[in-house]
Write a protein that holds these residues in place. Structure first.
Motif: not given
Length: 543
Positions: A391-397, A435-440, A383-389, A420-423
């Motif tokens: 937050i940053y899901y719209d970054w990928f798109l 940042l590691l989450f975004l990369l992987y 669920q921590i991974i899902q929370c990060r997704l 996500g930017y302010h976080l």
């Protein structure tokens, strides 16, 4: 001196549970008064006179109708007779009754007695069978009660069985079909853990609906499917989407922003209302501790209700996309709230971890014990991974072509991505993890779209660095100076863009990062690592 001891007494009710300091709910009081009037023979409710009353006296018709509704909810033995009389009085037009039930359920679901909830579900079943006008409104308020916070699995199963019995309902109300799909995809991580004889049939029913309508739900429909990738049928469907459909089918779905009405579905009416109130009214420093603690006790008490961890990603997604920034600088920001929520998850994760270590007999078998035990720890990690997704899901798109060019205009893309930017500015540890989450994730989320997703993030970083200069790429990269491999992957993936056909390659091999800050510290010294010849590291003013 004598003192007056005033003993508070909670209101008497057959429908709702009250505390001693609560006043009686207006809907509850109205239904009770209508029923009491009939009990006092103020009206006659003989079946052969109901139609005549309905045609001649609108006020009496409304009172009798609500009295019959009260009878349905409180008198199990006579509910069928009351329902027949209600239909005789109103025909298929129960708009007034449905409006009353909407109010009762939306405002009081958590206080309704269990036996009354069963009567409400019975009423829903009967109105579906009778094809009552406006049944979609009543169905919707029941659908909103299916969420990770409530004890909703019985309701979840009941709703699916009703839909299987009455297949024409979803065909008649296509919007309800889409809302149903999104709701059940949201609850499935909990629901599939419940084993029942009918479960596979119910899962197949929802997945078949999803296959036929996923293109209407937009990008968050895909996000929910990714969360369920461990389910065999959904894994096969995701592979079909990425491998066997036309090249533009999946990108088209991902480009469609999911409407806010879907994102609100996993949140109960109470939770949504209190969340909005918190974000609109809580002041920085002076009040946030009390507001946050109260919100946590109501909805995110992980120890008492472990399944409430599944709410977190839905709350975060709602806050990122649906809510907007506060104009008042004294009110808390969305990223402050999300940072607090993530901290609660991390703390709970550490608590579970320490509990498991304490439970192991010796240090020698602790590692094996941790690796083989505690589904709860596995769930919270997921669920921590899902929370990060979330937050940053719209970054990928991110689509720079659809961005509002005027900085003072509201832009839905910036509204969701700015959180996500302010976080990234709140804490060093959190920024590094993000940042590691975004990369992987950019490398593995959808392999066939890897380059597309990574370029979107790179363009968004460049846009945010220009519009909100509170960060620069050098500050982010400095966190990885001791990990040259990750440093180079971040640099090439997010802080440089593919060279256009007209671009001129640099004369030397020095690496220049996106220069988003005029400070000399924003320049990164050259390294001996080779840079692929088809990559040009663009400056911030490159079009």
């Amino acid at each position: 001196m004598a003192t007056n001891n005033i003993k508070l007494i909670s209101p008497d009710s057959k429908l709702l549970q009250y505390t001693q300091i609560e006043l009686k709910d207006p809907t509850d009081a109205y239904l009770e008064s209508c029923f009491a009037a009939i009990q006092q023979n103020r009206y006659t409710i003989e079946s052969n006179t109901l139609v005549q009353i309905g045609q001649t006296n609108k006020k009496s018709k409304d009172h009798i109708s609500h009295a019959l509704l009260y009878g349905i909810l409180t008198d199990i033995n006579n509910k069928a007779k009351c329902f027949q009389d209600l239909i005789a009085l109103n025909g298929t037009n129960l708009s007034s009754i449905i409006g009353t039930l909407e109010t009762l359920i939306m405002k009081n679901w958590r206080r309704i007695y269990d036996n009354v909830r069963q009567q409400l579900i019975w009423f829903l079943r009967e109105t579906l069978a009778a094809n009552i006008d406006g049944i979609d409104r009543l169905y919707y308020v029941f659908l909103r009660q299916i969420n990770p916070h409530e004890q909703c699995l019985d309701l979840c199963e009941t709703i699916i069985e009703l839909l299987l019995i009455h297949p024409l309902f979803l065909k008649t109300y296509p919007e309800m079909k889409l809302l149903t799909i999104y709701t059940f995809l949201s609850i499935f991580p909990i629901y599939i853990r419940r084993k029942s004889q009918q479960q596979q049939r119910q899962i197949d029913f929802i997945i078949n609906l999803t296959r036929e309508n996923i293109h209407c739900l937009g990008r968050d429909g895909i996000r929910l499917l990714i969360q369920l990738g461990h389910v065999r049928e959904i894994d096969a469907f995701l592979k079909h989407l990425s491998l066997n459909t036309s090249n533009d089918y999946l990108p088209k779905i991902l480009s469609l922003e999911t409407e806010p009405k879907y994102l609100a579905l996993p949140l109960s009416f109470d939770l949504e209302r209190h969340l909005q109130f918190l974000l609109d009214n809580c002041r920085i420093n002076s009040q946030e501790k009390y507001y946050f603690e109260w919100f946590q006790s109501q909805y995110l008490n992980f120890k008492q209700h472990p399944d409430s961890i599944y709410l977190c990603s839905h709350i975060i997604r709602y806050v990122c996309v649906v809510c907007r920034n506060q104009l008042n600088p004294q009110k808390i920001t969305r990223w402050t709230f999300i940072s607090w929520l993530l901290t609660q998850l991390y703390n709970y994760q550490q608590t579970l971890h320490q509990t498991l270590i304490s439970a192991s007999q010796t240090a020698m078998n602790a590692a094996a014990f941790l690796s083989s035990s505690s589904p709860q720890l596995i769930q919270i990690n997921e669920q921590i991974i899902q929370c990060r997704l979330a937050i940053y899901y719209d970054w990928f798109l991110f689509d720079i072509n659809n961005l509002q060019q005027m900085t003072n205009e509201f832009d839905t893309q910036l509204n969701s991505t700015i959180v996500g930017y302010h976080l990234l500015t709140i804490s060093y540890h959190q920024a590094k993890q993000m940042l590691l989450f975004l990369l992987y994730t950019s490398e593995n989320l959808i392999v066939s779209l890897k380059s597309f997703l990574q370029q979107n993030i790179a363009r968004l970083f460049m846009e945010l660095f220009q519009r909100i200069p509170i960060l620069n790429s050098q500050q982010l990269l400095q966190m990885f100076t001791h990990d040259r491999d990750t440093y180079q992957r971040l640099l090439i993936t997010f802080f440089s863009l593919p060279m256009s056909t007209t671009a001129i390659s640099p004369d030397n091999d020095d690496i220049m990062i996106i220069n988003d800050d005029i400070s000399p510290n924003a320049a990164m010294p050259a390294t001996d690592d080779e840079v692929p010849s088809d990559i040009m590291i663009m400056s911030s003013n490159t079009a």
